[in-house]
Write a protein that holds these residues in place. Structure first.
Motif, PDB file in Angstrom:
ATOM      1  N   ARG A   1     -31.748  10.882  54.318  1.00  0.00           N
ATOM      2  CA  ARG A   1     -32.071  10.845  56.052  1.00  0.00           C
ATOM      3  C   ARG A   1     -31.243  11.738  56.755  1.00  0.00           C
ATOM      4  O   ARG A   1     -31.610  12.574  57.805  1.00  0.00           O
ATOM      5  CB  ARG A   1     -32.275   9.667  56.425  1.00  0.00           C
ATOM      6  N   MET A   2     -29.780  11.694  56.423  1.00  0.00           N
ATOM      7  CA  MET A   2     -28.947  12.506  57.147  1.00  0.00           C
ATOM      8  C   MET A   2     -28.925  13.969  56.775  1.00  0.00           C
ATOM      9  O   MET A   2     -28.765  14.758  57.785  1.00  0.00           O
ATOM     10  CB  MET A   2     -27.553  11.966  56.867  1.00  0.00           C
ATOM     11  N   LEU A   3     -29.403  14.187  55.474  1.00  0.00           N
ATOM     12  CA  LEU A   3     -29.394  15.670  55.210  1.00  0.00           C
ATOM     13  C   LEU A   3     -30.465  16.257  55.735  1.00  0.00           C
ATOM     14  O   LEU A   3     -30.590  17.332  56.466  1.00  0.00           O
ATOM     15  CB  LEU A   3     -29.628  15.636  53.483  1.00  0.00           C
ATOM     16  N   VAL A   4     -31.751  15.638  55.874  1.00  0.00           N
ATOM     17  CA  VAL A   4     -32.798  16.213  56.633  1.00  0.00           C
ATOM     18  C   VAL A   4     -32.542  16.339  58.278  1.00  0.00           C
ATOM     19  O   VAL A   4     -32.803  17.361  58.758  1.00  0.00           O
ATOM     20  CB  VAL A   4     -34.137  15.039  56.474  1.00  0.00           C
ATOM     21  N   LEU A   5     -31.833  15.405  58.760  1.00  0.00           N
ATOM     22  CA  LEU A   5     -31.523  15.378  60.115  1.00  0.00           C
ATOM     23  C   LEU A   5     -30.358  16.546  60.375  1.00  0.00           C
ATOM     24  O   LEU A   5     -30.777  17.307  61.388  1.00  0.00           O
ATOM     25  CB  LEU A   5     -30.679  14.238  60.557  1.00  0.00           C
ATOM     26  N   ILE A   6     -29.560  16.894  59.614  1.00  0.00           N
ATOM     27  CA  ILE A   6     -28.690  18.024  59.662  1.00  0.00           C
ATOM     28  C   ILE A   6     -29.628  19.302  59.659  1.00  0.00           C
ATOM     29  O   ILE A   6     -29.268  20.318  59.973  1.00  0.00           O
ATOM     30  CB  ILE A   6     -27.509  17.836  58.535  1.00  0.00           C
TER      31      ILE A   6
END
Length: 422
Positions: free
Chosen positions: A76-81
């Motif tokens: 989820r964090m990678l997608v957000l970044i």
């Protein structure tokens, strides 16, 4: 979002990371070109853009590592970044289209992308373990690293022609699409979004940072390698600061052939990334592979200042001096990641990698300044020789430190209580 059918999670993961690296590399290269051509930037302003990319690692690297180790759902964090980076680059495209693009905005974009890359690097290798179709983690890491190297090289090669053909607004818009593609690949993964191991309970950022430093200090090989990495990057960047002058003015290498050794280095780096997992799979010790590659990389760099004679000899020695260190460096990097993962554990991976990145970044800045001074004082060839001397000192210290650590471990009395039930 793009829909992917019947594509393995590993392929999607590698494709997404390759696209993300391609986008960030394209933006980094294009920013300097746009600054010179469109904004008529001075050398000082160009240096500000370059510094803006490296500043996050110096200022926030260890903190980002702590935060990365806390993240429970890394995907989820990678997608957000990816989405945030894509939005930032899209805003840059709009500014270029309307004529509002400035040096300050390019510095801000470089800073934000540099900050994002720190977190992404801390998460990508650890999250790789959670993919259901990854049977050989080492081989998967090799594919991931080789794809990153090729993407970075391709982006650096085509950024200039694309800028001349499409113009700055369309180039930045293309960059934003690569981040959207990366986010789509991550969203399409079918494996659960989880860490391979549960994060430790939170104990405060400073305490967790100190815990990461303590882990490195308690590991003889990693502590020795951190000192080696610092000195090696001082030497590497010192050499890099003098390399263009050495190749073009001293060796009189034709401009048409100037980039050939760098292209060869990229290909060799990709080969090294793929070869290392096969060696580890066949029983090669990660520790031995790391030490062997460290020594071989330093010895190979000696070919660069030895270059001379006819054009074919110059090109061969320069290619060896630039390409083989990248080959051994890529293989050694995978061995290092394996040691971090096996000996330390994924719960410390973010802190370990970002701390080493901060050390390397500081060393690179010192090395770049030192290279300029050495080149002016002693001449370019002698300046490069002095940098190679630093690299030889670094690898000698590494090998001696590891040997002493083994001797002390061998002299220590055996723990006769180990394995005895109470």
């Amino acid at each position: 979002m793009v829909h992917f059918k019947r594509v393995s999670d590993l392929r999607l993961y590698v494709a997404g990371q390759a696209a993300s690296v391609f986008g960030s590399s394209l933006t980094a290269t294009a920013s300097s070109v746009v600054a010179v051509i469109n904004l008529h930037a001075t050398p000082r302003e160009i240096s500000l853009i370059v510094v803006s990319t490296t500043l996050p690692a110096l200022l926030f690297g260890p903190i980002c590592g702590v935060m990365a180790d806390r993240i429970i759902r890394p995907r989820r964090m990678l997608v957000l970044i990816d989405l945030l980076c894509g939005g930032v680059v899209l805003a840059c495209a709009a500014a270029a289209f309307t004529g509002a693009l400035t040096i300050a905005l390019l510095c801000a974009v470089s800073f934000l992308i540099g900050l994002a890359e720190i977190v992404v690097f801390a998460l990508y290798f650890t999250h790789l373990r959670s993919l259901d179709d990854v049977e050989n983690v080492g081989a998967a890491r090799g594919r991931l690293q080789s794809s990153e190297m090729i993407s970075r090289a391709v982006a650096g090669t085509i950024a200039g022609p694309l800028l001349a053909t499409l113009g700055a607004p369309l180039l930045f818009f293309l960059d934003s699409l690569t981040y959207a593609f990366s986010a789509s690949c991550l969203r399409a993964l079918r494996s659960p979004d989880r860490r391979a191991s549960k994060p430790e309970p939170r104990a405060g950022i400073l305490r967790e940072m100190r815990a990461g430093v303590s882990v490195i200090r308690a590991h003889p090989l990693l502590s020795a390698f951190a000192a080696y990495a610092f000195l090696l990057n001082v030497a590497t960047q010192g050499t890099l600061a003098q390399r263009a002058l050495f190749m073009l003015d001293t060796l009189h290498l034709p401009v048409a052939l100037y980039s050939a050794p760098m292209v060869a280095a990229t290909l060799l780096g990709a080969v090294g990334s793929l070869a290392a997992p096969k060696l580890l799979e066949r029983g090669q010790s990660p520790r031995r592979l790391l030490l062997t590659c460290s020594l071989a990389a330093v010895l190979a760099t000696l070919a660069l200042p030895l270059a001379g004679g006819p054009l074919w000899a110059v090109l061969a020695l320069v290619t060896i001096g630039i390409g083989l260190p990248v080959f051994f460096g890529a293989a050694g990097n995978l061995a290092l990641i394996t040691i971090l993962s096996d000996d330390i554990g994924d719960e410390y991976f973010g802190r370990m990698t970002t701390l080493l990145t901060s050390v390397v970044t500081l060393a690179s800045a010192i090395g770049a300044l030192l290279g300029g001074v050495l080149g002016e004082q002693f001449g370019v060839r002698n300046g490069i020789w002095l940098c190679q001397a630093i690299a030889l000192v670094a690898v000698t210290m590494l090998l001696v430190s590891v040997r002493r650590g083994r001797t002390r471990a061998g002299d220590a009395p055996a723990d006769t209580t180990a394995g005895v039930p109470s």
